[in-house]
Design a protein around this motif. Structure first.
Motif, mmCIF file in Angstrom:
data_model
loop_
_atom_site.group_PDB
_atom_site.id
_atom_site.type_symbol
_atom_site.label_atom_id
_atom_site.label_comp_id
_atom_site.label_asym_id
_atom_site.label_seq_id
_atom_site.Cartn_x
_atom_site.Cartn_y
_atom_site.Cartn_z
ATOM 1 N N LYS A 1 0.818 -1.209 0.000
ATOM 2 C CA LYS A 1 0.000 0.000 0.000
ATOM 3 C C LYS A 1 0.853 1.261 0.000
ATOM 4 O O LYS A 1 0.456 2.289 -0.541
ATOM 5 N N GLU A 2 2.033 1.207 0.619
ATOM 6 C CA GLU A 2 2.852 2.403 0.727
ATOM 7 C C GLU A 2 3.468 2.790 -0.612
ATOM 8 O O GLU A 2 3.804 3.942 -0.826
ATOM 9 N N LEU A 3 3.651 1.798 -1.491
ATOM 10 C CA LEU A 3 4.121 2.175 -2.828
ATOM 11 C C LEU A 3 3.021 2.976 -3.523
ATOM 12 O O LEU A 3 3.282 4.044 -4.066
ATOM 13 N N PHE B 1 7.607 -6.028 5.119
ATOM 14 C CA PHE B 1 8.080 -5.724 3.774
ATOM 15 C C PHE B 1 8.980 -4.497 3.752
ATOM 16 O O PHE B 1 10.001 -4.478 3.050
ATOM 17 N N GLN B 2 8.603 -3.459 4.493
ATOM 18 C CA GLN B 2 9.436 -2.254 4.511
ATOM 19 C C GLN B 2 10.833 -2.553 5.056
ATOM 20 O O GLN B 2 11.835 -2.048 4.539
ATOM 21 N N GLN B 3 10.910 -3.397 6.074
ATOM 22 C CA GLN B 3 12.207 -3.769 6.614
ATOM 23 C C GLN B 3 13.019 -4.572 5.594
ATOM 24 O O GLN B 3 14.222 -4.353 5.415
ATOM 25 N N LEU B 4 12.357 -5.494 4.920
ATOM 26 C CA LEU B 4 13.042 -6.288 3.899
ATOM 27 C C LEU B 4 13.511 -5.424 2.743
ATOM 28 O O LEU B 4 14.616 -5.630 2.204
ATOM 29 N N LYS B 5 12.717 -4.424 2.373
ATOM 30 C CA LYS B 5 13.091 -3.539 1.262
ATOM 31 C C LYS B 5 14.333 -2.716 1.631
ATOM 32 O O LYS B 5 15.238 -2.528 0.818
ATOM 33 N N LYS B 6 14.387 -2.223 2.866
ATOM 34 C CA LYS B 6 15.564 -1.468 3.305
ATOM 35 C C LYS B 6 16.810 -2.343 3.309
ATOM 36 O O LYS B 6 17.893 -1.910 2.887
#
Length: 623
Positions: A19-21, A113-118
């Motif tokens: 959703k944040e994208l 997901f945000q942690q994995l993306k970072k």
């Protein structure tokens, strides 16, 4: 920047999106990916490029075959994001832990997901920096190694003489080693190993291959005028005995039998009478259902199973093979699939499937099976073969229902003729199979008209005129050296006036690399907007089928002035009765173009036209 990441099941249920994208994708890249790659067994590819007005996306994906999940990442093609593969792998690993088939919402996965993306982005940055640091070090190292090999450790102060590489000290060392190993010459000559020759001041030292052909001797012979060669040739010619000439056959004076005379009887004025095909010649094979017998197939499968069991017993022993087939493995790995996939690839290639297509199919099957749990009482080879059979069936089965008779009646209700354009390379049988299609349409009370738009090949108009007279079908012709696009347009207008239901347009054969003729074909299709563009190809071709169809589609797209060019809609496969079990061309053509095989030519008469039996083709390919 990553545009979107989706997780959905193989059944099409979307479980989670980022959703944040929050980026709205232009066009429909996900739907196109599912139709063009996932459903047509192209999932073994590394990525998929999607083009739409105002956007260009790259899509990458991975599967969790045991859970039946698909993970897809979408980003702008111009960005070349390096961390996407690593991110998909981490997302797949973390999501599989919390996945529950009964759940449909996974809002708690956003923070993960945000942690994995970072982490993925940071890892990609570190790898980029490490590459920038290591690269000059490697250059310096290679430069030092080059100096060592040249014997130049002090910055290149020692000069090379005569354009030779190396120095005198290195050549002396080599001479010393050569003299110490005096048996080098006797051991290495004539055993297929390369011979080492060291040059010093323009002279050759070391080992020379005495058995090789001497170019200097050939030059001396040429300078002398080649006397030795000529004398040898004269000597051989003198020794050869004279050939006996074949006696002429003497024919008797008896008249020819009537049943052996197949020429058209001519009148006194020399006019030829073309026989008319009666409507009761027979039913076209298009309207007959082909029955596939499974007796021979089951016998061959039993023999193959027994052979595989025998091979497994030789390799692993009876107990280990039985244990693997009964208990199964936890998850299939790529190393487990490789032997069975290699055997399948070789089998497909022996059936005339293009090597590129066979390799892509095996990669796609491997991607669909990797990580999947092997069922009990099942061998790996049987699982791979079943997956390949499903993949081949999906590829050869048309994506949409194609019913020409229904489309003809729909066009008739709109008051316009149904136009079919036959295209293809030279000599594949376009005109003959056009007449077969015309005969089949006649059997269904459809008014057909032929259009002779092959204004390039000598005799093409006369050939089509002969078919038209035999079938009692009107033909529209303008002779030779005319614009085929204009001839086709006038033929369609004439069909509208005289009430013809279908116009079959015959075009000139052309190679896929002939740009002037391909430009003329693209113009014909653009000007007349036919209802069906039918590619006529031979069932005899192998790897060339990929080149023909891909370049035909490419040229039709590149040379068309329309922003949405028409490509090939269907395939007519000719000479299918001459290939025995080498049916791989059908698979290669369908895979590379995405167009279905609509007709199969299997003989010389007008009735020899039939549908493609997908089940029979798949069984033949895997037999």
């Amino acid at each position: 920047m990553l545009e979107q990441l989706l997780i959905f099941t193989r059944g099409g249920l979307i479980l989670w999106t980022c959703k944040e994208l929050g980026n709205a994708l232009r066009g429909s890249p996900i739907d196109t990916l599912i139709r063009s790659c996932l459903l047509e067994e192209r999932s073994g590819a590394a990525s998929y490029n999607y083009d739409a007005p105002g956007c260009s996306y790259t899509l990458k994906w991975t599967f969790h075959n045991d859970l039946g999940l698909v993970f897809v990442a979408v980003y702008q093609r111009i960005l070349h994001l390096l961390y996407v593969d690593d991110l998909l792998s981490m997302v797949k690993q973390e999501f599989s832990v919390i996945y529950d088939p009964k759940r449909t919402l996974y809002n708690d996965f956003d923070d993960i997901f945000q942690q994995l993306k970072k982490e993925a982005e940071a890892r990609a940055e570190e790898m980029k920096k490490s590459k920038q640091v290591v690269k000059p070090m490697n250059n310096n190292l290679s430069r030092k190694q080059g100096n060592v090999q040249n014997g130049n450790m002090d910055g290149g102060n020692q000069k090379k003489s005569g354009g030779e590489s190396g120095n005198d000290h290195a050549s002396e060392n080599f001479k010393g080693r050569l003299s110490e190993n005096g048996n080098l010459k006797n051991n290495h000559i004539g055993k297929g190993e390369p011979t080492t020759i060291v040059k010093n001041n323009g002279k050759e030292n070391g080992v020379s291959n005495t058995g090789a052909f001497d170019v200097n001797k050939l030059q001396k012979l040429r300078s002398k005028g080649g006397k030795k060669t000529e004398s040898f040739a004269n000597k051989v010619s003198k020794e050869e005995p004279k050939k006996t000439t074949k006696k002429n056959r003497v024919w008797d004076d008896s008249p020819k039998e009537a049943k052996l005379d197949f020429t058209d009887p001519g009148s006194e004025n020399g006019e030829q009478h073309i026989s008319v095909v009666s409507t009761d010649q027979g039913e076209s094979m298009m309207d007959k259902d082909e029955i596939v017998s499974s007796d021979s197939e089951s016998e061959s499968e039993d023999e193959e199973t027994a052979k595989d069991n025998k091979n497994d017993g030789k390799k692993k022993g009876w107990f280990s093979s039985m244990f693997q087939s009964i208990a199964g493995k936890a998850n299939l790995e790529k190393s487990d699939l490789e032997p069975a996939l290699k055997a399948l690839k070789d089998r497909l290639m022996t059936k005339n499937v293009a090597e590129e297509i066979a390799e892509k199919l095996c990669e796609s099957v491997a991607a669909s099976l990797e990580g999947k749990k092997l069922a009990s009482f099942t061998r790996v080879s049987s699982t791979v073969q079943a997956a390949m059979e499903d993949a081949l069936t999906r590829i050869l089965t048309p994506r949409r229902s194609i019913d020409i008779l229904r489309d003809v009646h729909a066009a008739k209700e709109q008051g316009k003729p149904y136009v079919v354009v036959f295209v293809g390379v030279n000599g594949v049988g376009k005109s003959t199979n056009l007449a077969k299609v015309a005969y089949w349409l006649q059997q269904h009370n459809v008014n057909v008209m032929m259009a002779a738009c092959d204004t390039f090949r000598s005799g093409a108009v006369e050939q089509l005129r002969t078919h038209a007279r035999r079938l009692q079908i009107p033909i529209f012709e303008k002779g030779y050296e005319k614009d085929p696009a204009v001839v086709a347009k006038e033929a369609i207008q004439e069909a509208s006036r005289n009430g013809s239901d279908v116009v079959l347009v015959d075009t000139a054969g052309r190679m896929q690399d002939n740009e002037p003729l391909m430009r003329a074909l693209s113009k014909l299709i653009y000007v007349n907007s036919p209802d069906l563009v039918l590619f006529v190809g031979e069932a005899l071709v192998g790897n060339d089928a990929v080149d023909q169809l891909s370049k035909f589609n490419q040229k039709l797209g590149d040379l068309s002035p329309s922003p949405n060019p028409r490509l090939i809609d269907g395939i007519l496969l000719t000479k299918f009765d001459t290939i025995d079990d080498k049916v791989g061309a059908a698979l290669s053509m369908v895979y590379i173009s995405g167009a279905p095989v609509m007709f199969v030519g299997c003989g010389q008469s007008y009735t020899d036209l039939k549908k493609l039996n997908v089940k029979s083709i798949v069984k033949t390919l895997l037999k």
